[in-house]
Design a protein around this motif. Sequence first.
Motif: not given
Length: 376
Positions: A149-150, A154-155, A182-186, A197-198
């Motif tokens: 996923t690196r 990313t946004r 998508a992978d979500v990070e707070w 993600g894509s």
Amino acid sequence: QVHCGFSRQQTCWVGRAAVSDHWVFEFAHIICRQTMVRGGSDSESSQRDPKRSKTFSGGDFGDADGPSAELQLEALLAQNDSHNAPGKPGGPPRGPGAGPPGGPGGMPGMTPSMSPAMTAMTGAGIARREAEGEQPRVETTPMDFSRLTRDLPTRAIPVPKDLVECLMTPENRQLLTEQSGADVEWLPEEASVKVRGSDEQVKRATRLLQRVLMHCHWGKSETKVKRLLKPKMVESAICRLSPMNTLRPAEKHLSGASPTLRIGKDKANDVVIQDAIISRFHCVLELDLERGAVYVVDCSTNGTFLNGIRLPSKTVGKVLCSHGDDLTFKDPASGEQEYGYTLNIIDLHVKPDVKLEAPRRLLTPEEMASSGRDFA
């Protein structure tokens, strides 16, 4: 133990306790040579010549193919009894580092140049470690999945600081991940959300977050954010208007047959308010069946306010209403903050979530025609 087998008919197990390492591998070599000469299994060779002479005397084989595996094993066991003791004629020499020919540890093919790691993996090395009470260790390499996923898009999406507490909860993070993929990070310290993600997943997550930011401009709560991320498909509801001042209360059942509640000065409205500031058709509360929620649309000239903030005009769009919102008709800046209603929205019928599952059997044409399909 060493397993020397080339077919189901020709299999032999040699115990380490009975025969030394040197003779174990010598016997394996004999079996390999015997099988290569025969060119097949014992069953195949017996079919060629059942009258073969198989004699063994003093370590010499009677014919070109050699004796059977059983006779060779008996001969090796007999020789092992006379050679196993150190110092005896024909036995292994005394002294440190001494062993059968072939290198350290008594394994054929072992040379002093082999590394300790390779020596430890040999039969003699494993037996020595087991005798010392040490368990064999297996080297492992930790796997790193971060590279998967690196390199994905990313946004970082900024959010208002007063929305951080309502938005950045573990449950809302799970909902956003499920709805967008998508992978979500707070990032509460930075007041932003990082999605990875894509391209399609990032776009979907961004659209959901922008919807939350837009509707929470007119009031925010954790329940409202959850409903925006994953809407409940309400099919019918009761909309009750509780007056803040001298206005008369009102109530209407909203459904597919009658989805709107109209407020204005005209007598054709569901709620009639005779006031100079009220337009003929001031605003509309609408049950949107496609979105499964109640929305408010401002149709007035002087404006309609939801939780003290003016609504956009009907040409711009409609805003989600929640239970407990304040709907007022005068600008709070003018001093009239309670000229309106408190909304009480009660969901009567909510469409259940449909989980797609593979059918357990094929449906008949009659069943397919009677049940119908719903992909909403």
